[in-house]
Enzyme design. Structure first.
Site, PDB file in Angstrom:
ATOM      1  N   SER A 190      12.020  -4.580  -1.316  1.00  0.00           N
ATOM      2  CA  SER A 190      12.078  -3.130  -1.557  1.00  0.00           C
ATOM      3  C   SER A 190      13.247  -2.522  -0.798  1.00  0.00           C
ATOM      4  CB  SER A 190      10.787  -2.470  -1.094  1.00  0.00           C
ATOM      5  OG  SER A 190      10.921  -1.054  -1.173  1.00  0.00           O
ATOM      6  N   TYR A 217       3.633  -0.706   4.510  1.00  0.00           N
ATOM      7  CA  TYR A 217       4.222  -1.299   3.300  1.00  0.00           C
ATOM      8  C   TYR A 217       5.648  -1.778   3.589  1.00  0.00           C
ATOM      9  CZ  TYR A 217       6.384  -1.464  -1.341  1.00  0.00           C
ATOM     10  OH  TYR A 217       7.088  -1.851  -2.456  1.00  0.00           O
TER      11      TYR A 217
HETATM   12  P1  NAP Z   1       2.356  -2.264 -10.332  1.00  0.00           P
HETATM   13  O1  NAP Z   1       2.812  -1.689 -11.617  1.00  0.00           O
HETATM   14  O2  NAP Z   1       1.264  -1.599  -9.590  1.00  0.00           O
HETATM   15  O3  NAP Z   1       2.000  -3.805 -10.574  1.00  0.00           O
HETATM   16  C1  NAP Z   1       1.529  -4.562  -9.518  1.00  0.00           C
HETATM   17  C2  NAP Z   1       1.312  -5.987  -9.988  1.00  0.00           C
HETATM   18  O4  NAP Z   1       0.845  -6.734  -8.852  1.00  0.00           O
HETATM   19  C3  NAP Z   1       0.275  -6.104 -11.079  1.00  0.00           C
HETATM   20  O5  NAP Z   1       0.651  -7.065 -12.015  1.00  0.00           O
HETATM   21  C4  NAP Z   1      -0.966  -6.542 -10.320  1.00  0.00           C
HETATM   22  O6  NAP Z   1      -1.847  -7.367 -11.065  1.00  0.00           O
HETATM   23  C5  NAP Z   1      -0.379  -7.346  -9.182  1.00  0.00           C
HETATM   24  N1  NAP Z   1      -1.320  -7.341  -8.071  1.00  0.00           N
HETATM   25  C6  NAP Z   1      -1.801  -6.277  -7.398  1.00  0.00           C
HETATM   26  N2  NAP Z   1      -2.732  -6.667  -6.523  1.00  0.00           N
HETATM   27  C7  NAP Z   1      -2.855  -7.998  -6.656  1.00  0.00           C
HETATM   28  C8  NAP Z   1      -3.677  -8.968  -6.039  1.00  0.00           C
HETATM   29  N3  NAP Z   1      -4.598  -8.668  -5.129  1.00  0.00           N
HETATM   30  N4  NAP Z   1      -3.535 -10.258  -6.415  1.00  0.00           N
HETATM   31  C9  NAP Z   1      -2.646 -10.587  -7.362  1.00  0.00           C
HETATM   32  N5  NAP Z   1      -1.847  -9.726  -7.989  1.00  0.00           N
HETATM   33  C10 NAP Z   1      -1.964  -8.431  -7.639  1.00  0.00           C
HETATM   34  O7  NAP Z   1       3.556  -2.322  -9.287  1.00  0.00           O
HETATM   35  P2  NAP Z   1       5.126  -2.542  -9.459  1.00  0.00           P
HETATM   36  O8  NAP Z   1       5.787  -1.273  -9.139  1.00  0.00           O
HETATM   37  O9  NAP Z   1       5.429  -3.201 -10.731  1.00  0.00           O
HETATM   38  O10 NAP Z   1       5.405  -3.504  -8.238  1.00  0.00           O
HETATM   39  C11 NAP Z   1       5.842  -4.846  -8.395  1.00  0.00           C
HETATM   40  C12 NAP Z   1       6.554  -5.263  -7.129  1.00  0.00           C
HETATM   41  O11 NAP Z   1       7.700  -4.438  -6.945  1.00  0.00           O
HETATM   42  C13 NAP Z   1       5.711  -5.119  -5.857  1.00  0.00           C
HETATM   43  O12 NAP Z   1       5.961  -6.191  -4.996  1.00  0.00           O
HETATM   44  C14 NAP Z   1       6.228  -3.824  -5.268  1.00  0.00           C
HETATM   45  O13 NAP Z   1       6.027  -3.758  -3.876  1.00  0.00           O
HETATM   46  C15 NAP Z   1       7.695  -3.921  -5.633  1.00  0.00           C
HETATM   47  N6  NAP Z   1       8.410  -2.658  -5.599  1.00  0.00           N
HETATM   48  C16 NAP Z   1       8.037  -1.636  -6.418  1.00  0.00           C
HETATM   49  C17 NAP Z   1       8.744  -0.442  -6.345  1.00  0.00           C
HETATM   50  C18 NAP Z   1       8.394   0.730  -7.194  1.00  0.00           C
HETATM   51  O14 NAP Z   1       8.881   1.850  -6.909  1.00  0.00           O
HETATM   52  N7  NAP Z   1       7.585   0.584  -8.235  1.00  0.00           N
HETATM   53  C19 NAP Z   1       9.822  -0.304  -5.464  1.00  0.00           C
HETATM   54  C20 NAP Z   1      10.178  -1.369  -4.662  1.00  0.00           C
HETATM   55  C21 NAP Z   1       9.460  -2.541  -4.742  1.00  0.00           C
HETATM   56  P3  NAP Z   1      -3.168  -6.772 -11.800  1.00  0.00           P
HETATM   57  O15 NAP Z   1      -2.682  -5.684 -12.689  1.00  0.00           O
HETATM   58  O16 NAP Z   1      -3.760  -7.923 -12.537  1.00  0.00           O
HETATM   59  O17 NAP Z   1      -4.074  -6.263 -10.711  1.00  0.00           O
END
Ligand code: NAP
Length: 251
Positions: free
Chosen positions: A143, A156
């Site tokens: 991130s 986080y």
């Molecule tokens: P998201 O839409 O909330 O998706 C999260 C994903 O992680 C889902 O596929 C979910 O699976 C999985 N997950 C959550 N809890 C889990 C658990 N206990 N065990 C296994 N899988 C789990 O979030 P996103 O924004 O796409 O985030 C993806 C990555 O990008 C993360 O590492 C996040 O920290 C990083 N990131 C995001 C942002 C942002 O602004 N969105 C910025 C920087 C970094 P299920 O749906 O099956 O629960």
């Protein structure tokens, strides 16, 4: 642009958001993709369906990465699916947020964030290395909060700092095998993880967009390109790095 025909990839957290976009992108480049999910079985099936509708190949694997032993269960299930084939590309993407400043994060949220974002990434990778051949690729989704202070999500941010440290150390260890290890660091992306404060809030959207030099909130697909580059032959000489995918946030 970055062909991956004949390669197999695992994307954790590919049911939704950034992971889904990465899975679709890898499959579009020709890779067979293991779509990992935890709770969102239907969404994971939709990721697979989206891939198959474009002529790609994908299957689902389930594991709740907050649970002890989940990494073993995930890689054991994946190994059976692969039937002896190698795992060429691992994308550690699954993650959860932990909102709050130092006074506002519960111990349970702290532990959960470290379990999913940091501990599981370590143990999934360790077991996955049994399947990853020389010349393989590991991409960790970090991130921008390791570069830009994020006091409203301090725990986080700490989980993602650990991801960057993991990337650096593992890249040094695996270099002799030709395996690259990199972090891709997104900025604010419009996914479920930010829904509570971003979706339907025009003021928050405008403020988030103003932080990016490129002047908008990121989309999941904006993160796909750097991952494809790193996963491909074109990325063979890049390792141990944090690749910024924040649209130039807080420059
Ligand atoms: P998201 O839409 O909330 O998706 C999260 C994903 O992680 C889902 O596929 C979910 O699976 C999985 N997950 C959550 N809890 C889990 C658990 N206990 N065990 C296994 N899988 C789990 O979030 P996103 O924004 O796409 O985030 C993806 C990555 O990008 C993360 O590492 C996040 O920290 C990083 N990131 C995001 C942002 C942002 O602004 N969105 C910025 C920087 C970094 P299920 O749906 O099956 O629960």
């Amino acid at each position: 642009m970055f062909p991956l025909s004949g390669k197999t990839a695992l994307v954790t957290g590919a049911s939704r958001g950034i992971g889904r976009a990465i899975a679709v992108g890898l499959a579009g480049a020709g890779a067979r993709v293991a779509v990992h999910y935890s709770a969102s079985a239907q969404a994971a099936k939709e990721t697979v369906a989206a891939i198959e509708s474009e002529g790609g190949a994908a299957f689902t694997v389930q594991a709740d990465l907050a649970e002890p032993g989940a990494a073993d269960a995930l890689i054991d299930a994946l190994a059976i699916e692969l039937g002896g084939d190698p795992l060429d590309i691992l994308v550690n993407n699954a993650g959860v947020n932990a909102y709050g400043g130092i006074g506002g994060v519960s111990e349970a949220d702290y532990d959960r964030a470290f379990a999913v974002n940091t501990k599981s990434l370590f143990f999934v990778t360790r077991r996955a290395l049994e399947l990853i051949p020389d010349g393989g690729r590991i991409v960790n989704i970090g991130s921008g909060v390791t570069r830009i202070a994020f006091p409203e999500g301090i725990a986080y941010a700490m989980t993602k700092g650990a991801v960057d440290a993991f990337t650096l150390a593992l890249a040094a260890e695996l270099g002799p095998r030709g395996i690259t290890v990199n972090t891709v660091a997104p900025g604010i992306i419009d996914t479920d993880i930010n829904a509570s404060w971003l979706r339907g809030n025009a003021e928050a959207q405008a403020a988030a967009a103003a932080r990016a030099a490129l002047g908008r909130v990121g989309l999941p697909e904006d993160v796909t390109g750097p991952v494809l580059f790193l996963a491909s032959e074109a990325g063979r000489w890049t390792t141990g790095q944090v690749i910024d995918a924040t649209g130039g946030s807080d420059l």
